[in-house]
Scaffold this active site. Structure first.
Site, mmCIF file in Angstrom:
data_model
loop_
_atom_site.group_PDB
_atom_site.id
_atom_site.type_symbol
_atom_site.label_atom_id
_atom_site.label_comp_id
_atom_site.label_asym_id
_atom_site.label_seq_id
_atom_site.Cartn_x
_atom_site.Cartn_y
_atom_site.Cartn_z
ATOM 1 N N TYR A 144 21.170 -57.210 2.409
ATOM 2 C CA TYR A 144 20.703 -56.229 3.385
ATOM 3 C C TYR A 144 21.831 -55.948 4.369
ATOM 4 C CZ TYR A 144 17.814 -54.154 7.101
ATOM 5 O OH TYR A 144 17.279 -53.318 8.049
ATOM 6 N N ASP A 239 29.768 -58.571 5.627
ATOM 7 C CA ASP A 239 28.691 -58.367 6.577
ATOM 8 C C ASP A 239 28.299 -59.746 7.096
ATOM 9 O OD1 ASP A 239 26.375 -58.048 7.959
ATOM 10 O OD2 ASP A 239 25.336 -56.875 6.428
ATOM 11 N N LYS A 267 23.340 -60.044 15.573
ATOM 12 C CA LYS A 267 22.547 -61.257 15.803
ATOM 13 C C LYS A 267 23.197 -62.232 16.802
ATOM 14 C CE LYS A 267 19.619 -60.413 11.925
ATOM 15 N NZ LYS A 267 19.965 -59.750 10.690
HETATM 16 C C1 PLP Z 1 19.959 -58.223 10.321
HETATM 17 C C2 PLP Z 1 21.012 -57.780 9.432
HETATM 18 C C3 PLP Z 1 21.575 -56.502 9.531
HETATM 19 C C4 PLP Z 1 21.011 -55.439 10.436
HETATM 20 O O1 PLP Z 1 21.114 -55.784 11.772
HETATM 21 P P1 PLP Z 1 20.129 -55.045 12.829
HETATM 22 O O2 PLP Z 1 20.608 -55.567 14.150
HETATM 23 O O3 PLP Z 1 18.746 -55.486 12.467
HETATM 24 O O4 PLP Z 1 20.319 -53.595 12.682
HETATM 25 C C5 PLP Z 1 22.677 -56.207 8.758
HETATM 26 N N1 PLP Z 1 23.199 -57.108 7.921
HETATM 27 C C6 PLP Z 1 22.676 -58.346 7.783
HETATM 28 C C7 PLP Z 1 23.326 -59.313 6.866
HETATM 29 C C8 PLP Z 1 21.563 -58.709 8.517
HETATM 30 O O5 PLP Z 1 21.034 -59.915 8.337
#
Ligand code: PLP
Length: 428
Positions: A144, A239, A267
């Site tokens: 994601y 990511d 995060k």
């Molecule tokens: C949570 C998440 C996102 C998106 O971050 P948001 O602050 O919710 O937009 C993108 N990449 C990874 C790996 C994530 O866990």
């Protein structure tokens, strides 16, 4: 445990908020039942609208790595708010934040702040495309990267939870440029790259995946991606929205000994405030506006409250590397305890763990990618989730999410969790 207040709040919420929540996984749709409405949290504990206490294994999906309402962060936010909550003009604090992150990651020369992980990944992809002049990119099934259009193809997390395959509103023109492979399948990447010679701008991945449960890169996988990207002049994007500042001060790059070309954060970087960032080598980052012509902007980017919260947390993490060992030890302890009660119970299971990320899949095969995660007995996980919840243990409400430990957890909390797991399994 009664949850009457949560039940009536959920009914009320649905009158004015789609599905009663502001982010889908919160709705408990896959695990069933009513989501628990939270009132406050301190350290490792959440307190709901009915006054129930839960041991928290979500940590707001990562940011609360030192526990909730961590006092230095709360104090810093309070003080900063007195001097205004936003300027729309540059501040010293933004420089300090960028310098701090540079000091924690050896290959981030320039870093741009945004307000979410979604924005970070979306902007990094745009930059990779602008830099290479290529349109296509490769992502992995079950990873994601936020909810920007291009990424909502086989995207794990909430989409997997709701079994959403294609997303209405995203045009074929956009998703045609999104190529996907199974996680850990280097041969498939090689084949895609060969079939799309000189057309691929970027390969993006969660270097340790957390959005299909916790899934580790197999030995050689990330190294192989690095080699392919070097050979084909493809931008390698890590990511690290989950792994950044969580697996170690330098994130997955440090833990796995691999330098990406661009890195996305979110995060933990905001300590619970809305923050994301993307950064990397100067050669690539200098294509971002106003230095270059790849446009990217944000009215609240570098917001003072968000920056002081993130700075305070990251500085603590940088200055106290023992935190990572403590977190890892606690997670290993939890792993061992869960392993024991699960083995005694007899239902096949797999526990994957890296640092302070861990998850259980009720599977009799190793879980190494989305297909193996999806093939697990996730209906059983859903029942396990509710059994744990009713015993005061707050797990992610989906088998497609990693658990995140926070360092406010004590060994007594972990013992209580292991005991609750034993009782829960007996009750299933
Ligand atoms: C949570 C998440 C996102 C998106 O971050 P948001 O602050 O919710 O937009 C993108 N990449 C990874 C790996 C994530 O866990």
């Amino acid at each position: 445990m009664t949850t009457n207040n949560s039940i009536s709040l959920f009914e009320r919420a649905q009158q004015s908020i789609p599905g009663g929540v502001n982010s889908p996984v919160r709705a408990f749709k896959s695990v069933g039942g009513t989501p628990v409405f939270m009132e406050r949290a301190k350290g490792a504990y959440l307190y709901d609208a009915d006054g129930n206490r839960y041991i928290d294994y979500i940590a707001s999906w990562g940011p609360m790595i030192l526990g909730h309402a961590y006092e230095p962060v709360v104090r810093a936010i309070q003080q900063k708010a007195e001097g205004s909550t936003s300027f729309g003009a540059p501040t010293l604090l933004e420089i300090e934040m960028a310098e701090l992150i540079r000091s924690m990651t050896k290959n981030v020369d320039l870093i741009r702040m945004v307000s979410s992980g979604t924005e970070a990944c979306m902007s990094a992809l745009r930059l990779a495309r602008g830099y290479t002049g290529r349109n296509k990119f490769i992502k992995f099934e079950g990873c994601y990267h936020g909810h920007a259009d291009a990424f909502l193809v086989k995207a794990g997390s909430g989409l997997a939870t709701f079994d959403i395959q294609t997303v209405p509103g995203i045009t074929g023109g956009v998703s045609n440029d999104t190529l996907t492979c199974a996680y850990n399948d280097l041969n498939a990447v090689q084949a895609l790259v060969a079939a799309n010679k000189n057309e691929i701008a970027a390969i993006i991945l969660e270097p340790v995946a957390g959005n299909m449960g916790c899934i580790l890169p197999e030995p050689g996988f990330v190294e192989g991606l690095r080699r392919i990207c070097d050979e084909e002049k493809i931008v390698l994007i890590f990511d690290e929205v989950m792994t950044g500042f969580r697996l170690s001060a330098g994130g997955a790059q440090e833990t796995l000994h691999i330098d990406a070309d661009l890195v996305c954060y979110g995060k933990v970087i905001g300590a619970g405030m809305p923050v994301g960032a993307f950064g990397g080598k100067k050669e690539i980052m200098s294509h971002i506006a106003p230095l270059g012509s790849v446009y990217q902007a944000g009215t609240l980017s570098g917001n003072p409250l968000a920056m002081i919260a993130g700075y305070t947390l990251l500085k603590t993490l940088k200055d106290n590397p023992a935190i990572y060992q403590e977190l890892s030890d606690k997670t290993a302890y939890l792993h061992a305890g869960l392993q024991k009660v699960l083995e005694a119970h007899g239902k096949p299971f797999v526990i994957n763990r890296k640092g302070s990320m861990i998850s259980i899949h009720f599977s009799d095969k190793p879980v190494t990618d989305f297909a193996t995660a999806a093939a697990a007995d996730n209906a059983y996980f859903n029942r396990f989730f509710h059994a744990m919840l009713s015993r005061g243990i707050y797990l992610p409400p989906s088998a497609f999410e990693s658990w995140f430990l926070n360092n406010a957890l004590t060994y007594a909390d972990l013992d209580e969790t292991i005991h609750a797991a034993e009782e829960s399994l007996k009750a299933l």
